[in-house]
Design a protein around this motif. Sequence first.
Motif, PDB file in Angstrom:
ATOM      1  N   ASP A 109       0.808  -1.223   0.000  1.00 37.24           N
ATOM      2  CA  ASP A 109       0.000   0.000   0.000  1.00 37.24           C
ATOM      3  C   ASP A 109       0.839   1.269   0.000  1.00 37.24           C
ATOM      4  OD1 ASP A 109      -2.550  -1.036  -0.186  1.00 37.24           O
ATOM      5  OD2 ASP A 109      -2.736  -1.292   1.973  1.00 37.24           O
ATOM      6  N   ASP A 110       1.786   1.415   0.909  1.00 39.64           N
ATOM      7  CA  ASP A 110       2.633   2.598   1.002  1.00 39.64           C
ATOM      8  C   ASP A 110       4.089   2.123   0.995  1.00 39.64           C
ATOM      9  OD1 ASP A 110       3.578   5.162   1.311  1.00 39.64           O
ATOM     10  OD2 ASP A 110       2.734   5.480   3.297  1.00 39.64           O
ATOM     11  N   PHE A 111       4.548   1.569   2.114  1.00 36.91           N
ATOM     12  CA  PHE A 111       5.848   0.918   2.180  1.00 36.91           C
ATOM     13  C   PHE A 111       5.810  -0.061   3.343  1.00 36.91           C
ATOM     14  CE2 PHE A 111       6.350   4.353   5.177  1.00 36.91           C
ATOM     15  CZ  PHE A 111       7.129   3.805   6.188  1.00 36.91           C
ATOM     16  N   ARG A 112       6.746  -1.009   3.323  1.00 40.07           N
ATOM     17  CA  ARG A 112       6.848  -1.959   4.433  1.00 40.07           C
ATOM     18  C   ARG A 112       8.282  -2.450   4.531  1.00 40.07           C
ATOM     19  NH1 ARG A 112       3.789  -6.507   1.250  1.00 40.07           N
ATOM     20  NH2 ARG A 112       5.559  -7.656   0.436  1.00 40.07           N
ATOM     21  N   PHE A 113       8.616  -2.936   5.719  1.00 47.01           N
ATOM     22  CA  PHE A 113       9.924  -3.523   5.962  1.00 47.01           C
ATOM     23  C   PHE A 113       9.811  -5.025   5.768  1.00 47.01           C
ATOM     24  CE2 PHE A 113       9.786   0.372   8.444  1.00 47.01           C
ATOM     25  CZ  PHE A 113      10.959   0.977   8.044  1.00 47.01           C
ATOM     26  N   GLU A 114      10.777  -5.596   5.052  1.00 49.92           N
ATOM     27  CA  GLU A 114      10.845  -7.033   4.837  1.00 49.92           C
ATOM     28  C   GLU A 114      12.278  -7.433   5.128  1.00 49.92           C
ATOM     29  OE1 GLU A 114       9.963  -9.257   0.929  1.00 49.92           O
ATOM     30  OE2 GLU A 114       8.030  -8.480   1.622  1.00 49.92           O
ATOM     31  N   GLY A 115      12.545  -7.843   6.365  1.00 49.67           N
ATOM     32  CA  GLY A 115      13.919  -8.087   6.780  1.00 49.67           C
ATOM     33  C   GLY A 115      14.699  -6.790   6.731  1.00 49.67           C
TER      34      GLY A 115
END
Length: 174
Positions: A109-115
């Motif tokens: 949707d906007d941004f996310r942390f993945e590791g």
Amino acid sequence: MHYNSFGNAIEDERPDTNMRNSRFGTKLAVALAWATVGGLAGSGKLLAADPPQAEITNGQIKVKLYLPDARNGFYRGTRFDWSGVIASLEYNGHNYYGPWFNRVDPKVDDFRFEGAEIIASPCSGVTGPVEEFQTHGSALGWDEAKVGGTFIKIGVGVLRKGEASYNFVNNTRS
């Protein structure tokens, strides 16, 4: 040659287009201030191979700009103005701006942390002093447009209304 926010080339009719004129100096000063305040230095991966770009310099400041381009541009989202995308701004040995994310995913949707990675949406994956123009929390003409109708997103273009409430990460084009 200059480009409007829709990527169309426009002629510059000003008699003095020297890079050191006061307009240019003011714009660079603002960009440098934003870079200093935001501290957006980085060396992330680019989204497109060789997106259209230009470099300008006055001898002290060197700026790489991503040019607006609907087909091959670095940023083609519907949230931000396409004309403020700065890849890098170098001054006094420091590089300001640059991608703050590692990749783009349309499911975000906007941004996310993945590791250790930051994944941005197509509407948020941008760099530089871009602006999102809103009036009362939505785009120009959103409130007046009916579902399926069009409204204007300044610096982006004409978009189609597809929801009951405004959502800045909706990538629906007209």
